[in-house]
Write an enzyme that holds these catalytic residues in place. Structure first.
Site, mmCIF file in Angstrom:
data_model
loop_
_atom_site.group_PDB
_atom_site.id
_atom_site.type_symbol
_atom_site.label_atom_id
_atom_site.label_comp_id
_atom_site.label_asym_id
_atom_site.label_seq_id
_atom_site.Cartn_x
_atom_site.Cartn_y
_atom_site.Cartn_z
ATOM 1 N N GLU A 114 0.954 -1.239 -0.066
ATOM 2 C CA GLU A 114 0.246 0.034 0.187
ATOM 3 C C GLU A 114 0.841 1.223 0.054
ATOM 4 O O GLU A 114 2.090 0.930 0.116
ATOM 5 C CB GLU A 114 -0.858 -0.026 1.357
ATOM 6 C CG GLU A 114 -1.813 -1.292 1.345
ATOM 7 C CD GLU A 114 -2.691 -1.348 2.656
ATOM 8 O OE1 GLU A 114 -2.669 -0.240 3.302
ATOM 9 O OE2 GLU A 114 -3.417 -2.486 2.902
ATOM 10 N N GLY A 118 4.731 -0.542 2.649
ATOM 11 C CA GLY A 118 5.731 -1.263 1.866
ATOM 12 C C GLY A 118 6.550 -2.403 2.498
ATOM 13 O O GLY A 118 5.972 -3.354 2.729
ATOM 14 N N SER A 119 7.702 -2.072 2.857
ATOM 15 C CA SER A 119 8.392 -3.047 3.657
ATOM 16 C C SER A 119 7.925 -3.391 4.850
ATOM 17 O O SER A 119 7.839 -4.540 5.231
ATOM 18 C CB SER A 119 10.030 -2.327 3.947
ATOM 19 O OG SER A 119 10.725 -2.178 2.625
ATOM 20 N N GLN A 323 28.614 -0.274 -19.761
ATOM 21 C CA GLN A 323 29.978 0.272 -19.888
ATOM 22 C C GLN A 323 30.744 -0.155 -21.175
ATOM 23 O O GLN A 323 31.560 0.599 -21.750
ATOM 24 C CB GLN A 323 30.668 -0.130 -18.634
ATOM 25 C CG GLN A 323 31.944 0.783 -18.323
ATOM 26 C CD GLN A 323 31.884 1.964 -18.048
ATOM 27 O OE1 GLN A 323 30.677 2.638 -17.708
ATOM 28 N NE2 GLN A 323 32.915 2.932 -18.356
ATOM 29 N N GLY A 326 29.978 1.472 -24.309
ATOM 30 C CA GLY A 326 30.258 2.842 -24.300
ATOM 31 C C GLY A 326 28.837 3.673 -24.874
ATOM 32 O O GLY A 326 28.149 3.392 -24.187
ATOM 33 N N GLU A 350 9.177 -7.556 -3.928
ATOM 34 C CA GLU A 350 9.222 -8.511 -3.189
ATOM 35 C C GLU A 350 10.312 -8.882 -2.191
ATOM 36 O O GLU A 350 11.020 -9.568 -1.824
ATOM 37 C CB GLU A 350 9.263 -10.075 -4.101
ATOM 38 C CG GLU A 350 8.292 -10.109 -5.132
ATOM 39 C CD GLU A 350 7.882 -11.582 -5.519
ATOM 40 O OE1 GLU A 350 8.105 -12.512 -4.824
ATOM 41 O OE2 GLU A 350 7.115 -11.742 -6.936
ATOM 42 N N THR A 352 12.886 -5.502 -0.273
ATOM 43 C CA THR A 352 14.162 -4.942 -0.733
ATOM 44 C C THR A 352 15.446 -5.378 -0.898
ATOM 45 O O THR A 352 15.425 -6.476 0.260
ATOM 46 C CB THR A 352 14.304 -3.352 -0.301
ATOM 47 O OG1 THR A 352 14.349 -3.458 0.918
ATOM 48 C CG2 THR A 352 13.065 -2.423 -0.530
ATOM 49 N N SER A 353 16.434 -5.095 -1.074
ATOM 50 C CA SER A 353 17.709 -5.759 -0.526
ATOM 51 C C SER A 353 17.840 -5.393 0.785
ATOM 52 O O SER A 353 18.631 -6.438 1.558
ATOM 53 C CB SER A 353 19.049 -5.032 -1.444
ATOM 54 O OG SER A 353 18.919 -5.686 -2.806
ATOM 55 N N GLU A 354 17.607 -4.454 1.518
ATOM 56 C CA GLU A 354 17.785 -3.922 2.819
ATOM 57 C C GLU A 354 16.929 -4.979 3.731
ATOM 58 O O GLU A 354 17.530 -5.458 4.957
ATOM 59 C CB GLU A 354 17.584 -2.581 3.182
ATOM 60 C CG GLU A 354 18.259 -1.631 2.761
ATOM 61 C CD GLU A 354 18.269 -1.555 1.068
ATOM 62 O OE1 GLU A 354 16.891 -1.510 0.554
ATOM 63 O OE2 GLU A 354 18.950 -1.095 0.242
HETATM 64 C C1 LIG Z 1 7.222 -2.490 -10.527
HETATM 65 C C2 LIG Z 1 6.658 -2.779 -9.238
HETATM 66 C C3 LIG Z 1 6.095 -4.059 -9.203
HETATM 67 C C4 LIG Z 1 5.552 -4.139 -7.909
HETATM 68 N N1 LIG Z 1 4.524 -5.382 -7.762
HETATM 69 C C5 LIG Z 1 4.129 -5.518 -6.515
HETATM 70 C C6 LIG Z 1 2.967 -6.477 -6.349
HETATM 71 O O1 LIG Z 1 2.765 -7.324 -7.498
HETATM 72 N N2 LIG Z 1 2.301 -6.576 -5.365
HETATM 73 C C7 LIG Z 1 2.717 -6.082 -3.987
HETATM 74 O O2 LIG Z 1 2.126 -6.113 -3.016
HETATM 75 N N3 LIG Z 1 3.736 -5.098 -4.072
HETATM 76 C C8 LIG Z 1 4.441 -4.994 -5.451
HETATM 77 N N4 LIG Z 1 5.483 -3.919 -5.406
HETATM 78 C C9 LIG Z 1 5.744 -3.206 -4.261
HETATM 79 C C10 LIG Z 1 7.094 -3.534 -3.738
HETATM 80 O O3 LIG Z 1 7.101 -4.796 -3.065
HETATM 81 C C11 LIG Z 1 7.271 -2.605 -2.625
HETATM 82 O O4 LIG Z 1 7.893 -1.490 -3.701
HETATM 83 C C12 LIG Z 1 8.654 -2.811 -1.859
HETATM 84 O O5 LIG Z 1 8.118 -3.913 -0.837
HETATM 85 C C13 LIG Z 1 9.189 -1.655 -1.173
HETATM 86 O O6 LIG Z 1 8.160 -0.934 -0.409
HETATM 87 P P1 LIG Z 1 8.092 0.707 -0.602
HETATM 88 O O7 LIG Z 1 8.116 1.014 -2.207
HETATM 89 O O8 LIG Z 1 7.098 1.332 0.047
HETATM 90 O O9 LIG Z 1 9.584 1.326 -0.124
HETATM 91 P P2 LIG Z 1 9.735 1.556 1.491
HETATM 92 O O10 LIG Z 1 9.126 0.199 2.488
HETATM 93 O O11 LIG Z 1 9.303 2.695 1.695
HETATM 94 O O12 LIG Z 1 11.352 1.772 1.392
HETATM 95 C C14 LIG Z 1 11.834 2.646 1.017
HETATM 96 C C15 LIG Z 1 13.438 2.391 1.418
HETATM 97 O O13 LIG Z 1 13.715 2.303 2.811
HETATM 98 C C16 LIG Z 1 14.354 0.977 3.130
HETATM 99 N N5 LIG Z 1 13.763 0.505 4.404
HETATM 100 C C17 LIG Z 1 12.366 0.385 4.691
HETATM 101 N N6 LIG Z 1 12.370 -0.328 6.158
HETATM 102 C C18 LIG Z 1 13.656 -0.562 6.304
HETATM 103 C C19 LIG Z 1 14.249 -1.309 7.475
HETATM 104 N N7 LIG Z 1 13.791 -1.477 8.407
HETATM 105 N N8 LIG Z 1 15.650 -1.245 7.564
HETATM 106 C C20 LIG Z 1 16.308 -0.803 6.430
HETATM 107 N N9 LIG Z 1 15.830 -0.164 5.457
HETATM 108 C C21 LIG Z 1 14.627 -0.084 5.401
HETATM 109 C C22 LIG Z 1 13.719 0.072 1.747
HETATM 110 O O14 LIG Z 1 14.943 -1.039 1.717
HETATM 111 C C23 LIG Z 1 14.244 1.101 0.754
HETATM 112 O O15 LIG Z 1 15.425 1.351 0.264
HETATM 113 C C24 LIG Z 1 6.055 -3.599 -6.875
HETATM 114 C C25 LIG Z 1 6.761 -2.402 -6.874
HETATM 115 C C26 LIG Z 1 7.267 -2.064 -7.910
HETATM 116 C C27 LIG Z 1 8.024 -0.870 -8.344
#
Ligand SMILES: Cc1cc2nc3c(=O)[nH]c(=O)nc-3n(C[C@H](O)[C@H](O)[C@H](O)COP(=O)(O)OP(=O)(O)OC[C@H]3O[C@@H](n4cnc5c(N)ncnc54)[C@H](O)[C@@H]3O)c2cc1C
Length: 371
Positions: A114, A118-119, A323, A326, A350, A352-354
């Site tokens: 939502e 997100g995370s 790279q 070029g 699915e 983030t790397s974090e």
């Molecule tokens: C093209 C695309 C397709 C997608 N498809 C789907 C889908 O089908 N279904 C679905 O449900 N979602 C989907 N997503 C959503 C996706 O899973 C989220 O964007 C992702 O989980 C990150 O959430 P956010 O964008 O709100 O970033 P945030 O959670 O706001 O994170 C922002 C930054 O803060 C960092 N961060 C947040 N919390 C922490 C923590 N505790 N410790 C360290 N770092 C942190 C994150 O790693 C990131 O770098 C999609 C996203 C994209 C861009």
């Protein structure tokens, strides 16, 4: 499996390139993909699917991502949804819905994220209120892949007080229900042939038989099942990385500077060697995660390691491919320019790397390595 050279020349690649230019959806290929069984890969044979194991499944996704990164995420999200419905569905879902999921008209989507969750998925503010034998949904989801063409949405909902993890539940929402609006998100950096939408639920009714994870009860289990999704995204990343690697080598052999092919310079050979090691290591991590049983708790860490390494190394490989090209890699008639943009999101969705690093650190704490 289709040999790499053929998959590259497949019908998907031109559709993917066109979608990158004009955002036309790769879902136009769903009828053919369904006919070839791609929508039933992870549905059990008992319920009319192919019951493919995780290793051949990820190999297929790798091949598909090589030709079309957008098709790979479409198929991977659908199969994750189908697998969840197959594993967690009620008798009604198993007998009436799961057998349909192999067809193009019954595409699946996963609606967890939502705008403000997100995370931190537990911040879910889509409310499900009991209504007779079912639930009434109000709220909004964001970034939902397959959201235009999907018929079925596995949806995370809050049935109690805000932020209470013990009252989160998972429902299988019918996209034909009244009260669902889908709005396409335009202007993505990459994966532009893949559908991404926001969803808006207004008093949408979902029958109780569509409950996949009851409040508090099965949510953990449902989220656990998503580990397979992370391994699939790792495979998507290696498929794109392999396409970048082949473009890199092809161009390096053909491009001459200083009266020699640039592939003869050690600096370029180092990039090729590093890319080969990155790819080989990513494939091993994926294979290990695939080898673990679905209910093995160590799959959580293995899936996180595979996703983290495969997506970050794929990003490095795409960067090297640009790279080595070029200036020729910096314009939008070059394939590596598109792949460089396409691969970026695999480090975000699915988990983030974090988030993957946090999961790995948590596992190290459980092992006593970290306190
Ligand atoms: C093209 C695309 C397709 C997608 N498809 C789907 C889908 O089908 N279904 C679905 O449900 N979602 C989907 N997503 C959503 C996706 O899973 C989220 O964007 C992702 O989980 C990150 O959430 P956010 O964008 O709100 O970033 P945030 O959670 O706001 O994170 C922002 C930054 O803060 C960092 N961060 C947040 N919390 C922490 C923590 N505790 N410790 C360290 N770092 C942190 C994150 O790693 C990131 O770098 C999609 C996203 C994209 C861009």
């Amino acid at each position: 499996l289709t040999p790499l050279a053929n998959s590259r020349a497949s019908e998907l690649a031109p559709l993917d390139r066109a979608g990158d230019r004009d955002e036309s959806s790769i879902c136009q290929a769903l009828p053919q993909l369904a006919e070839m069984g791609f929508l039933a890969l992870r549905i059990s044979e008992e319920h009319g699917g192919l019951g493919l194991g995780r290793l051949p499944y990820t190999a297929l996704l790798h091949e598909m991502a090589y030709a079309s990164p957008s098709a790979a995420v479409t198929i991977s999200v659908h199969n994750m949804v189908a697998e969840l419905a197959d594993k967690m569905g009620s008798e009604h879902v198993l007998s009436e819905i799961v057998p349909l999921l192999g067809s193009a008209e019954h595409l699946g989507a996963l609606a967890i994220s939502e705008a403000d969750a997100g995370s931190d998925a537990a911040a879910c503010a889509t409310i499900a209120t009991p209504d007779g034998d079912g639930w009434r949904l109000n709220g909004n989801k964001m970034w939902i892949t397959n959201g235009i063409s999907a018929r079925w949405f596995v949806t995370l909902v809050q049935t109690g007080r805000p932020r209470d993890k013990s009252t989160l539940a998972m429902l299988l929402v019918d996209g034909e229900s009244e009260g669902l609006e889908r709005i396409k998100i335009h202007g993505k950096m990459g994966l532009r042939a893949s559908e991404t939408v926001s969803l808006h639920f207004t008093d949408l009714y979902c029958p109780g038989t569509h409950l996949l994870a009851p409040p508090g009860g099965g949510l953990r289990q449902a989220l656990f099942a998503l580990n397979g999704g992370r391994v699939a995204i790792a495979a998507q990343a290696t498929g794109v990385a392999e396409a970048c690697m082949n473009e890199l080598v092809r161009y390096a052999k053909q491009r001459h500077q200083f009266e020699r092919p640039i592939a003869s310079f050690p600096a370029i050979q180092n990039m090729i060697a590093d890319s080969q090691v990155d790819l080989a290591a990513a494939k091993q991590l994926i294979a290990y995660a695939c080898w673990l049983d679905s209910d093995d708790p160590s799959l959580i860490g293995a899936a996180a390691r595979a996703k983290l390494f495969a997506t970050e190394s794929a990003d490095r490989i795409a960067d090297r491919a640009v790279q080595v090209h070029g200036g020729a890699g910096y314009v939008n008639d070059s394939l590596v320019e598109q792949l460089y943009r396409d691969i970026r999101v695999t480090r975000i969705y699915e988990g983030t790397s974090e988030v993957q690093r946090t999961i790995i650190a948590r596992e190290l704490k459980m092992m006593g390595v970290l306190t």
